[in-house]
Design a protein around this motif. Structure first.
Motif, PDB file in Angstrom:
ATOM      1  N   ARG A 259      55.309  34.550  38.940  1.00 22.53           N
ATOM      2  CA  ARG A 259      55.458  35.608  37.929  1.00 22.53           C
ATOM      3  C   ARG A 259      56.156  35.041  36.707  1.00 22.53           C
ATOM      4  O   ARG A 259      57.045  34.196  36.826  1.00 22.53           O
ATOM      5  N   LEU A 260      55.768  35.544  35.561  1.00 16.97           N
ATOM      6  CA  LEU A 260      56.459  35.151  34.330  1.00 16.97           C
ATOM      7  C   LEU A 260      57.633  36.090  34.134  1.00 16.97           C
ATOM      8  O   LEU A 260      57.444  37.300  33.942  1.00 16.97           O
ATOM      9  N   GLY A 262      60.444  38.223  32.514  1.00 16.88           N
ATOM     10  CA  GLY A 262      60.521  38.853  31.190  1.00 16.88           C
ATOM     11  C   GLY A 262      59.254  39.610  30.823  1.00 16.88           C
ATOM     12  O   GLY A 262      59.151  40.120  29.706  1.00 16.88           O
ATOM     13  N   PHE A 263      58.320  39.709  31.777  1.00 15.19           N
ATOM     14  CA  PHE A 263      57.067  40.444  31.529  1.00 15.19           C
ATOM     15  C   PHE A 263      56.778  41.356  32.719  1.00 15.19           C
ATOM     16  O   PHE A 263      57.110  41.028  33.852  1.00 15.19           O
TER      17      PHE A 263
END
Ligand code: ACO
Length: 386
Positions: A259-260, A262-263
């Motif tokens: 997962r990125l 902050g998104f």
């Protein structure tokens, strides 16, 4: 028996609140009637806390008295300092140290939290103010010990944000940094029934005390799916700034199934409105800073990431959340990344307290159901026959 199950309680309304309203489809957040951009760009943190507790803005005299009251509640008992010194010596992470510090906060002059609970609304609100006032002192004291430095005494001539920066560094706080931090603190002060706020409300729903609620809420905030994301966000952004190729970085992460940070958000289906507020605050701060090219990388990364996430997840829109620009702003303000989540708690403790008082005013024990899917009809075997 109710057959429908709601893991994560998605879509379940558990409370009426006057504190904040989130419109996830349209990307709107309102705190006590104010759009978040108006509140965060105008309010001092003390004004935001007063607003949450009293549902109106303070007059100038009330604000001065409220500021002075919070400033008078900042000191830490020696016992808490001793815990923090030991935690720092053991390299305990900041959120764990904060959990220990808050848990011990009722050793001090406010006395027993349960007694305050029983004594009624005035004493409960005083304890709420004590918790709001003391969290920055706990975080800064821990950090000073962690740096091998002497803790800096709180200064009652400084506002909440300025004093926090002063206690961290021992220096006279810079005006631009104070304004940046002030904006951050008001931006994240409350946000509906998020995981940590729900945790706090659940604790007081048992008629437990505010210190216990805040302690439990810190534990909830710590996780990377909630408040623990901005440290990893900064590491990611600094790596990309150094190495270049944001598109390659994003592609690599998504291809690896990661997962990125902050998104994405549980409620927002568009860009988190707090991201826009914090982006503007960071832009102002970095315009004056020698690190301005880092902020250009931040913006480039965001554009690349949002586009890549749209391709990666066409059915579920994933956009920038509050933690992305939190990382850039707090870094610009001079907060060490190890303290990002604890600094979130410096703000959010006011939201927790306001929700706890609201829960207490119209309480119903939080006690959901579960569906049993375990074994049935087992027969007991004595230990020596197993
Ligand atoms: N990067 C890549 N993919 C993602 C991301 C992301 N940041 N977020 C969600 N997805 C994907 C999931 O992998 C999932 O895909 P799948 O259905 O193929 O498995 C899909 O989107 C839905 O994800 P859920 O986990 O169901 O979404 P949920 O509402 O539970 O998650 C959350 C919200 C936890 C914030 C999530 O977006 C996330 O992990 N983001 C990264 C961590 C983060 O930034 N946390 C801070 C949140 S803000 C705050 O709490 C203050």
């Amino acid at each position: 028996m109710n057959e429908s199950i709601h893991p994560g309680l998605e879509g379940i309304t558990v409370a009426e609140t006057r504190l904040s309203h989130i419109d996830g489809e349209n990307g709107e957040l309102v705190v006590c009637g104010f759009p978040i951009a108006d509140l965060a760009t105008n309010a001092t943190y003390e004004e935001s806390v007063f607003l949450l507790l009293h549902d109106r803005l303070p007059t100038a005299d009330e604000l001065a008295a409220f500021r002075a009251d919070l400033a008078s509640r900042r000191d830490l008992p020696d016992e808490v300092c001793a815990v923090l010194r030991r935690a720092a010596a053991e390299e305990t992470p900041a959120m764990d140290a904060l959990r220990m510090g808050i848990a011990a906060a009722n050793l001090g002059p406010e006395g027993d939290a349960s007694a305050a609970n029983a004594a009624g609304a005035d004493d409960s609100e005083a304890l709420a103010r004590r918790l709001v006032a003391v969290v920055p002192t706990i975080v800064a004291t821990y950090w000073r010990y962690r740096q091998g430095a002497t803790p800096v005494e709180p200064r009652d001539d400084l506002g909440h944000a300025a004093n926090y920066l002063h206690m961290l560094t021992g220096d006279e706080p810079d005006d631009a940094a104070v304004r940046g931090l002030e904006t951050y603190l008001s931006t994240v002060v409350d946000h509906g029934v998020n995981a940590s706020t729900f945790t706090a409300r659940t604790v007081v729903s048992t008629e437990s005390d505010l210190v216990s609620a805040a302690t439990a809420a810190v534990g909830s905030l710590k996780g990377p799916l909630h408040g623990g994301a901005p440290g990893p966000v900064l590491e990611m952004l600094r790596d990309v700034h150094e190495l270049g190729d944001p598109a390659g970085y994003v592609k690599g992460k998504l291809a690896a199934g990661e997962r990125l940070m902050g998104f994405g958000h549980r409620v927002y289906r568009v860009r988190d409105p707090r991201a826009s507020v914090l982006e503007s605050a960071a832009e102002r701060l970095y315009a004056e800073s020698a690190d301005g090219d880092f902020f250009e990388t931040v913006r480039e990364f965001e554009a690349v990431a949002v586009e890549a996430l749209a391709d990666h997840s066409p059915d579920r829109r994933l956009d920038t959340n509050v933690e992305f620009y939190t990382a850039a702003l707090l870094d610009g303000v001079g907060i060490p990344k190890e303290l990002f989540t604890a600094t979130f708690a410096v703000s959010r403790v006011a939201g927790w307290m306001a929700h706890c008082l609201e829960q207490r005013a119209d309480n119903r024990l939080v006690r959901p159901d579960s569906r049993y899917v375990g074994a049935t009809d087992r027969e007991w075997t004595p230990a020596d026959e197993r």
